[in-house]
Scaffold this motif. Sequence first.
Motif, PDB file in Angstrom:
ATOM      1  N   PRO A  55       0.822  -1.211   0.000  1.00 21.21           N
ATOM      2  CA  PRO A  55       0.000   0.000   0.000  1.00 21.21           C
ATOM      3  C   PRO A  55       0.858   1.265   0.000  1.00 21.21           C
ATOM      4  CG  PRO A  55      -0.156  -1.147   2.111  1.00 21.21           C
ATOM      5  CD  PRO A  55       0.601  -2.042   1.190  1.00 21.21           C
ATOM      6  N   ALA A  56       0.393   2.273  -0.750  1.00 21.17           N
ATOM      7  CA  ALA A  56       1.118   3.536  -0.851  1.00 21.17           C
ATOM      8  C   ALA A  56       0.302   4.628  -0.175  1.00 21.17           C
ATOM      9  CB  ALA A  56       1.333   3.888  -2.318  1.00 21.17           C
ATOM     10  N   PHE A  57       0.986   5.467   0.609  1.00 20.25           N
ATOM     11  CA  PHE A  57       0.314   6.548   1.318  1.00 20.25           C
ATOM     12  C   PHE A  57       0.948   7.882   0.931  1.00 20.25           C
ATOM     13  CE2 PHE A  57      -0.311   2.792   3.904  1.00 20.25           C
ATOM     14  CZ  PHE A  57      -1.636   2.903   4.324  1.00 20.25           C
ATOM     15  N   SER A  58       0.090   8.839   0.599  1.00 23.53           N
ATOM     16  CA  SER A  58       0.597  10.173   0.299  1.00 23.53           C
ATOM     17  C   SER A  58       0.832  10.900   1.617  1.00 23.53           C
ATOM     18  CB  SER A  58      -0.424  10.932  -0.547  1.00 23.53           C
ATOM     19  OG  SER A  58       0.041  12.250  -0.751  1.00 23.53           O
ATOM     20  N   VAL A  59       2.077  11.342   1.833  1.00 25.73           N
ATOM     21  CA  VAL A  59       2.435  12.003   3.091  1.00 25.73           C
ATOM     22  C   VAL A  59       3.190  13.292   2.796  1.00 25.73           C
ATOM     23  CG1 VAL A  59       3.927  11.832   5.137  1.00 25.73           C
ATOM     24  CG2 VAL A  59       2.480   9.907   4.510  1.00 25.73           C
ATOM     25  N   ASP A  60       2.838  14.332   3.517  1.00 30.67           N
ATOM     26  CA  ASP A  60       3.571  15.590   3.433  1.00 30.67           C
ATOM     27  C   ASP A  60       4.459  15.703   4.667  1.00 30.67           C
ATOM     28  OD1 ASP A  60       4.501  18.190   3.524  1.00 30.67           O
ATOM     29  OD2 ASP A  60       2.640  19.079   2.792  1.00 30.67           O
ATOM     30  N   GLY A  64       3.123  16.805   8.065  1.00 30.76           N
ATOM     31  CA  GLY A  64       2.766  15.540   8.721  1.00 30.76           C
ATOM     32  C   GLY A  64       1.443  14.975   8.234  1.00 30.76           C
ATOM     33  N   LEU A  65       0.797  15.672   7.294  1.00 35.87           N
ATOM     34  CA  LEU A  65      -0.476  15.168   6.758  1.00 35.87           C
ATOM     35  C   LEU A  65      -0.263  13.821   6.079  1.00 35.87           C
ATOM     36  CD1 LEU A  65      -2.323  18.226   5.179  1.00 35.87           C
ATOM     37  CD2 LEU A  65      -3.172  16.697   6.969  1.00 35.87           C
TER      38      LEU A  65
END
Length: 323
Positions: A55-60, A64-65
């Motif tokens: 699974p891929a997660f978009s993170v800033d 920290g979003l």
Amino acid sequence: MDKTKVVIVGGTGFLGQHLLQAFAGNNGGDLYDVAFTHHSSPLPRRLLDAFPHFPAFSVDLKSGLGFNSISQDFGQPDVVVNCAALSVPRACEQDPDSAMSINVPTSLVNWLSTFERNKTLLIHLSTDQVYEGVKSFYKEEDETVAVNVYGKSKVAAELLIKDKCQNFAILRSSIIVGPQTVSPLPKTLPIQWIDSSLKKGDTVEFFHDEFRCPIYVKDLVNITLKLIDRWVVSDEKQMQLVLNAGGPERLSRVQMAQVVAEVRGYDMSLIKHVSASSVDRGVVSPADISMDITKLIQTLEITPTSFKDGVRLTLESESHILP
């Protein structure tokens, strides 16, 4: 036995993709549950096709979003490997605020602090540029006096991690060399750049007075996997390690180019020796940040790949572009 949950922060980068590849191969699926984060969207189709089970997660990283969605949808990780960075020294010099907010992983460390203590290991990629560059073969306990924004941001990151994290392994990596990734990166890779430059038959300038210990990417992957395995089998769950993660040789840029020329059979006279001080790169670059890697070899019982073998393996794996 439960699978070990691993999150790779910065999974779309050079090291990140090589780590994903390693987990996807050799029965990784039996031992590990792997997820990765990315900042650029949309994700390249080749990357999604190569790792359909991760699974891929978009993170800033700045805000920290995105971290909370990892906890909710993937669960609390046993290990987090942080490969994300603004790693081009010149870009860091031009935008120091971004360099500090991305390279000092405050939001990541804050997220880890919400977990049960002692349950998560942070493996953080630092750099040889934390050293001042005024001598040869720096040891881990030597003072860190960075000379540019990139190095300073990485020193600050190390201090934050040592201060706030219970369990960590900091890897001070040198230049990472190796084959192109599954989803090719836009930036030029060191060995490939030297090869394509010399292949044209024109003279190319290389610095004779700037020294590094380039490390073969699969060695860095192997180091990371060994640290993870050590963490998984340990009962105490205590690790606070700083390791120089370089290759076995101190090399100038000229020497690196000479090895590529030797492996390829190029004319050595194409390699023009120049001083690093003769070129303005828009950033101060440390002269000699070669590292003593005794602690790495003894701690993890590894045999690092020689630069020449790394060159050979890199060019062989890209044999479709061989002359």
